[in-house]
Design an enzyme around this catalytic site. Structure first.
Site, short mmCIF file in Angstrom:
data_model
loop_
_atom_site.label_atom_id
_atom_site.label_comp_id
_atom_site.label_asym_id
_atom_site.label_seq_id
_atom_site.Cartn_x
_atom_site.Cartn_y
_atom_site.Cartn_z
N TYR A 50 0.83 -1.21 0.00
CA TYR A 50 0.00 0.00 0.00
C TYR A 50 0.87 1.26 0.00
CZ TYR A 50 -3.71 -3.26 1.40
OH TYR A 50 -4.60 -4.29 1.44
N LYS A 54 1.19 4.52 -2.67
CA LYS A 54 1.04 5.92 -2.26
C LYS A 54 2.25 6.75 -2.68
CE LYS A 54 -1.81 4.44 1.62
NZ LYS A 54 -1.85 4.09 3.05
N GLN A 98 0.44 4.40 8.88
CA GLN A 98 0.00 3.17 8.21
C GLN A 98 -0.46 2.16 9.26
OE1 GLN A 98 -0.06 2.81 4.78
NE2 GLN A 98 -1.19 0.92 5.16
N ASP A 123 -5.43 11.61 6.42
CA ASP A 123 -6.24 10.38 6.48
C ASP A 123 -7.59 10.65 7.12
OD1 ASP A 123 -5.59 8.05 5.27
OD2 ASP A 123 -4.28 7.30 6.85
N PRO A 270 -10.37 -6.35 -7.39
CA PRO A 270 -9.68 -5.07 -7.12
C PRO A 270 -9.89 -4.09 -8.27
CG PRO A 270 -8.13 -6.69 -7.94
CD PRO A 270 -9.45 -7.42 -7.83
N GLY A 272 -11.26 -0.93 -8.03
CA GLY A 272 -12.35 0.03 -7.91
C GLY A 272 -12.04 1.14 -6.91
N SER A 385 17.60 55.47 19.49
CA SER A 385 16.96 54.18 19.79
C SER A 385 15.50 54.38 20.15
CB SER A 385 17.70 53.49 20.96
OG SER A 385 19.04 53.22 20.61
#
Length: 933
Positions: A50, A54, A98, A123, A270, A272, A385
């Site tokens: 995975y 990424k 993860q 996430d 897978p 989709g 100053s």
């Protein structure tokens, strides 16, 4: 159904859009790039798969993605520490942890995910983002990537969500629960089902939109599904399959073969939801980066100001300082656009700013650059100053402009000696005054340590060369270690300087050994002195080396005050850590008997100096009474050095304020010294071009220049200074006129700030303003900032703003290619009004020596009395018909200038009969410093 080809096109379309967004951000800031960190604990194969997906997607879009891998032995504390580091890293805009966490230790997953900063939680798993989603704050949170991907897929079918009946199977925090909220706030009627739901087939049969994320292989049967429904299958399950090499295949939570016959649209597994989830992660990262850019635009400040409670009569400086509670310095840092990882806090009221901010802001336009200088000063004090601080308070708190003050750090010597602390005065101060005047963040102490290390190295080298043969010296300089000799990097540099292209110590010839090992310094030529930050007159001339262990190698020497060290001048003029390292290496400490300059690099100490100075190079952040920001950095002597605060502070401040903002800095002493050096030395090295000169004048000082009686600080003023005397004042205005002319030599508009005192009359103040305008000053205004704070300098701020927009053409006074004597002559004639200069024998010798050594193209830093335009302190007004005698010239090669000596320049002050330290004490109960001001 949704075909794999169509899904791939959709996924590619999303990524292309994100890629354009990243390119657009780069156009806004060429150095900017969205950053993503994927934090993994352990080494699970499925997690690695995975993560690689990424990282590949991130690289394709232009996101700078980093895989942070922690071992299986990582503890919860170590994971949380890593998350904190990423949270504080301004170059990272997205952080995902993860899951699952593959550690041999027990780790609270909820605690770990909630440790991610909500603004980086791409996430969408923190409680804060989940809470915002649950209450419908969709534009103020990050939506978890899988539900977000599901919504994108539903939208692409063309089916409107509003009013539809939606069923979500599964209630996990990652998919089910946020999917329910997302559908609800997109106006669907939502039912969430789970393993305990009664009549699950019946619930599914009523769904116009079905999202399944239960984690059970092919649990949802085709016959359950309503005809024409949109089915999104988030499941990833493995079932046995003998036809596959692995013996298993991946299926979803929906029985695809039967469901596709009834569904209007259905996602395959897978291919989709998975790729779309990754795409939404990238979208969240790009969104986070956009938000970061929008909220951290240079010059876009959201700053609060502190309201002054003005008292009459005006209390003492310390009473005023303590009556105002400073903002927490980290709060001020955020207000002016500094990021948390760019600031190092030193308590609650001061901080250091890291130099990496320069790279972040380098593409941003600078603000307006203003230098505050003064007429030739007198013992009465003209208030440069105080005017600097009053002006920035006016520009900021009252005119609502972004503004920074950049001032020098005061020396401890005057603080405990005769002058006392210096941070402005009255209602125009840097606070807290105790912090400003005592140690601050230790920069001056670092310079003391570095300077004295060089002094120790010089005398140690002279001693060792005097007592050893060439071979013995070489063997000790390049000692045996592990049976072999090895040059250090700094020794390699010396070999290259000598033209010896060798790196093996055993290959040097005897002649090369002698040249390398023996610096052959002439003790009488040593120019490097020891320093300390205390006024001690008895160290002005000392004898060193009187211990029997020094075997008679004594010589005369001296101490200087720390701020007179060349290292202080290097700090003020450097532009980066690398530049400082090079400048420190170039510092000349003596001349060899053969006439060659000996540097700290030759001594082998320059690298150690850079180490000692690595923190001092970072500017110090403080604030004024009214809450405007101040950089306090460096404090070189204003006669033997250039007397200005650091280039680095100015560079950073000019970026932070933005193109409509202002940076106000102060040049030490009068315009003939501090301002001239600011332009010809500081601006030459910085490349910065100022917009306005503010020239500070006072009625009483101008009266002294007009021939008024001598005054002594602390003694009652003669009546000429407290009664109206226009004749005396008009005569003294000649000094102001000359200093206006001096500023105009550089092609800049001049605004005269008449610092008013209660003894000044209206007629006197009007006279000064009128004479300044007659001398072609852009404007001249009276100021009462000491008594009124920024409000008392509002007219000055408005005049400075107008002057900054006036046409100007900055130019230097002289060309560096001119001979040394010609550059000195130009300064003496144009700035001081001298007829000519006279080079005395020692100065003439130095002109020849420095020309031979290759230093003749350095700018000039005149070491002259600050109390007169001439070289004689008692000559007030505008002296004429004089010749400036140059008794000696010295080289500050590291800082990058030659300083001719005009008269005697004490480089360490002495203590008076009654020093300030008589009044200074510490309250042991409150730890409050008393008597400092």
């Amino acid at each position: 159904m949704l075909s794999c080809i169509w899904l791939e096109l959709l996924n590619r379309s999303v990524r292309e859009r994100l890629k354009k967004d990243v390119e657009q951000m780069k156009l806004q800031d060429p150095n900017f790039r969205p950053g993503l960190v994927v934090l993994q604990v352990g080494d699970r194969d499925d997690s690695n798969l995975y993560i690689s997906m990424k990282l590949k997607a991130a690289a394709e879009i232009g996101i700078n993605a980093t895989h942070m891998r922690l071992p299986k032995t990582a503890t919860e504390e170590e994971v949380l520490h890593s998350i904190t580091e990423v949270n504080e890293n301004s170059s990272v805009h997205g952080l995902i942890v993860q899951l699952p966490l593959d550690s041999v230790h027990k780790i609270d997953t909820e605690k770990v995910t909630n440790a991610v900063a909500p603004e980086k939680d791409v996430d969408g798993l923190t409680s804060i983002n989940a809470g915002k989603l649950s209450r419908g704050d969709l534009r103020d949170c990050f939506i978890p990537c899988t539900p977000s991907g599901c919504m994108e897929l539903i939208r692409q079918t063309g089916v409107s969500v509003a009013g539809k009946r939606a069923v979500v199977i599964g209630r996990s925090k990652i998919v089910g629960a946020p999917m329910h909220d997302l559908l609800l706030w997109n106006h669907a009627t939502v039912t969430t089902c789970h393993s305990k739901t009664a009549d699950l087939p019946g619930e599914v049969s009523r769904a116009d939109i079905l999202v399944v994320g239960i984690g059970k292989a092919e649990m949802v049967k085709g016959e359950w599904i309503k005809k024409g429904a949109v089915v999104i299958d988030c499941g990833i399950n493995h079932i046995p399959d003998e036809t596959k090499a692995s013996g298993k295949r991946v299926v979803g939570d929906v029985h695809y073969a039967s469901a596709k016959e009834l569904a209007g649209f259905i996602t395959p597994v897978p291919g989709g939801v998975g790729p779309m989830t990754v795409a939404m992660l990238m979208a969240n990262t790009v969104l986070s980066a956009k938000r970061f850019l929008e909220s951290h635009q240079p010059g876009k400040w959201s700053i609060s100001y502190t309201k002054l409670d003005l008292q009459k009569p005006v209390p003492s400086d310390i009473v005023i300082s303590r009556s105002c509670v400073p903002k927490p310095i980290d709060c001020l840092a955020r207000e002016v656009g500094l990021l948390s990882d760019e600031v190092e806090l030193f308590g609650k009221t001061k901080a250091k700013v890291q130099l990496k901010i320069i790279k972040r802001l380098q593409a941003q336009p600078d603000g307006k650059y203003v230098v505050v200088t003064g007429i030739t000063p007198t013992p009465l004090g003209e208030g440069k100053s105080t005017t600097t601080i009053g002006l920035v308070q006016a520009l900021g708190a009252h005119m609502k402009l972004n503004v920074f003050a950049c001032v020098r750090q005061p020396s401890q010597g005057p603080t405990f000696g005769i002058k006392g602390g210096a941070a402005g005065g009255g209602y125009s101060q840097v606070i807290p005054m105790e912090e400003f005047n005592l140690h601050l963040t230790g920069d001056i102490h670092a310079i003391t340590a570095a300077n004295n290390l060089v002094a120790a190295a010089v005398d140690a080298r002279i001693f060792h060369e005097s007592t050893q043969s060439d071979k013995a010296l070489y063997n000790r300089l390049v000692p045996l270690s592990g049976g072999q000799r090895k040059f250090s990097p700094i020794q390699i540099n010396r070999l290259k300087k000598l033209g010896i292209e060798k790196t093996d110590p055993s290959t040097l010839t005897e002649e090369e050994i002698t040249r390398f090992a023996r610096l052959d310094m002439d003790p009488s030529s040593v120019t490097w002195q020891r320093v300390l930050d205390t006024n001690d007159r008895f160290l002005r001339k000392i004898t060193i080396g009187q211990s029997p262990t020094e075997k008679g190698y004594t010589r005369e020497a001296q101490f200087d005050i720390t701020v007179a060290s060349e290292i202080m001048a290097v700090l003020a003029l450097t532009s980066s850590l690398e530049d400082m390292r090079q400048r420190l290496a170039k510092m000349v400490v003596a001349t060899s008997r053969g006439g060659q300059p000996i540097t700290t690099e030759d001594l082998g100490v320059s690298g150690a100096l850079a180490v000692l100075m690595k923190d001092a190079i970072k500017p110090n952040l403080m604030q004024t009474l009214e809450g405007t920001p101040v950089f306090v950095h460096a404090g070189p002597f204003a006669n033997i050095a250039h007397g200005n605060s650091s280039i680095l502070a100015d560079i950073i401040a000019l970026k932070l304020v933005g193109p409509e903002g202002f940076v106000v800095t102060e040049a030490g002493f009068g315009a003939d010294i501090g301002m001239e050096k600011f332009f010809n030395i500081k601006c030459r090295y910085s490349g910065l071009r100022p917009h306005v000169v503010v020239l500070v004048a006072t009625v009483r000082a101008l009266k002294m220049h007009g021939g008024g009686p001598t005054v002594t600080a602390g003694m009652p003023l003669p009546k000429e200074y407290i009664e109206e005397n226009l004749e005396l004042l008009e005569k003294g205005c000649s000094n102001m006129t000359k200093q206006i002319e001096n500023a105009q030599h550089f092609g800049l508009p001049v605004v005269v700030a008449v610092n008013a005192f209660k003894t000044d009359t209206e007629a006197e103040l009007d006279l000064v303003c009128n004479m300044a305008k007659a001398a072609r000053a852009f404007d001249a205004v009276r100021c009462s900032h000491w008594a009124e704070g920024g409000a008392g300098a509002l007219a000055l701020g408005q005049a400075v703003q107008r002057a900054s927009e006036a046409p100007s053409k900055f130019k230097f006074l002289y060309d560096l290619e001119l001979p040394i004597a010609d550059k000195i002559r130009i300064i003496a004639q144009k700035i001081y009004g001298a007829d000519d200069i006279e080079l005395l024998p020692e100065a003439q010798h130095k002109v020849e020596l420095y020309t031979k050594q290759g230093f003749s193209k350095l700018p000039i830093c005149m070491a002259k009395t600050h109390l007169s335009l001439s070289h004689e302190a008692d000559k007030k007004g505008v002296p004429t018909g004089f010749i400036v005698p140059i008794r000696d010239i010295r080289a500050s090669v590291g800082s990058g200038f030659l300083f001719p000596l005009v008269g005697t320049m004490p480089t360490i002050p002495g203590l008076p009969t009654r020093p300030c330290f008589y009044d200074i004490d510490l309250d042991p109960e409150t730890e409050q410093v008393n008597g400092l001001f």
